[in-house]
Structures are given as structure tokens and as C-alpha cells.
Scaffold this motif. Structure first.
Motif: not given
Length: 208
Positions: A22-23, A64-65, A86-89, A95-96
């Protein structure tokens, strides 16, 4: 076995397997909304989701990512890339998982300082994906208009489904391949890790 299916059926299976994370599907949808040029979700989050499903682990286990590559050669400044980061952050804040966004048009500017080897400028996001240390990593997915998935898999999908790690001698050095393979095998002991070739091998790719 999925790896013995025709490629079009393997692609259907790939989407079904990845959709269990789901992530991952949220990252795909939110990245599509950012409208980045030439973007792909790529690397570990994809093949590790497959490994998890094939080995009956939770789909997001041990990931991990989530790496997002895009390609914007019109502005190679750090400031332009940082604005996208920054826009992505902000887009992925709830999200976990950690989502890392990088402009692959800029990689040659910092690669040597970080890895000790010269990286020629990439011509596309696909060319950047081609340079991963293992061919198994060379996989990218993005969400396009109408919900269509675009899949870039220059080495096919058989190794991914068969849990095989195969070296990709080229830009990344042997030490990077062996370190990553050891870490992955420690977490997924079912993996088969193939040895780095003992003779020099030169690989070329059109990158897309």
C-alpha cells in the motif's frame, strides 16, 4: 512459475504483486501528481516487494526507502532539485516510509566525490537505472494517465521473481555490489547471489 510466463503476463503479475504494498501504490499516485519529467519509482522498493510476496513476508517488510528518479536537464542547480525534494517531502509527509527524490540529470556533478569514480552525464532516467550495481535492480515503474503503469525493465523480470542477484559491471564498483548483496541476503536468505565476473566486462545500453 511467474518467471516462465510470457513477458506480458509477467507484467500483469508484477503489477498485482506490487499493488499489495500500500505504501508503494501511494508513492506512485502522489509522485504522478507532482508531474516530474521522466520520473520512475525505482530500485529496492520494487524488487524487495516482490521478494517479500514470493517468500510470504508482509509486502513492505524491510524496505528502507522508496526512490524516485526524475530527469530535468533544463536546470542543473541544487536549488531547483531542492525545491522538488521539499515538495516531495510535503507530499509524502504522512507516509510511514522515507521517499528520496533525485534529479538524475545532476548525478555526474556529485557522484565522484561520493563514490570515487567518474560518472558520465546521464541522458535520461532510464540511463540512470541502467547503471545500478545489480541487473536485478534495473527496474522502474511510473503511473501514467488513465492509471496505466509504465514499466522499464531492461534485463527482464525473471531474476526478480526467481530471487536472483546478478552483477551489472559498469559504473558501480564491485565493492558496492558485494556490500549490497550481502545486506540483502542477510535479510532475505532465500536469495541466490551470483559472483562478480573475474574478467573485465564492458556493458553498453541505449538507456531507453
Amino acid at each position: 512459475m511467474i518467471s516462465r510466463l510470457p513477458l506480458d503476463q509477467q507484467l500483469v503479475s508484477l503489477r498485482a504483486v506490487l499493488s499489495r504494498n500500500d505504501v508503494l501504490t501511494e508513492v506512485l499516485a502522489r509522485t504522478a501528481a507532482l508531474d516530474l519529467p521522466g520520473w520512475y519509482l525505482t530500485a529496492g522498493c520494487l524488487f524487495q516487494t516482490v521478494w517479500n510476496v514470493v517468500t510470504d513476508r508482509p509486502p513492505a517488510s524491510g524496505i528502507k526507502d522508496y526512490d524516485v528518479f526524475y530527469f530535468d536537464g533544463s536546470d542543473l542547480s541544487w536549488e531547483a532539485e531542492d525545491a522538488v525534494i521539499k515538495a516531495g517531502r510535503e507530499a509524502f509527509a504522512d507516509l510511514p516510509a522515507e521517499v528520496e527524490i533525485r534529479n538524475e540529470a545532476r548525478v555526474h556533478l556529485w557522484y565522484e566525490d561520493k563514490f570515487g569514480a567518474v560518472c558520465p552525464p546521464y541522458a535520461s532516467t532510464e540511463a540512470a537505472i541502467d547503471s545500478f550495481a545489480a541487473t536485478t535492480c534495473c527496474l522502474g515503474v511510473r503511473l501514467e494517465t488513465g492509471g496505466r503503469w509504465r514499466v522499464y525493465a531492461p534485463h527482464g523480470l525473471s531474476d526478480v521473481f526467481n530471487l536472483v542477484i546478478r552483477p551489472n559491471p559498469g559504473l558501480a564498483p564491485r565493492s558496492v555490489y558485494e556490500a549490497k548483496a550481502a545486506r540483502w541476503q542477510g535479510q532475505w536468505p532465500e536469495l541466490t547471489v551470483l559472483d562478480w565476473p573475474t574478467t573485465s566486462v564492458t556493458t553498453t545500453s541505449s538507456g531507453g
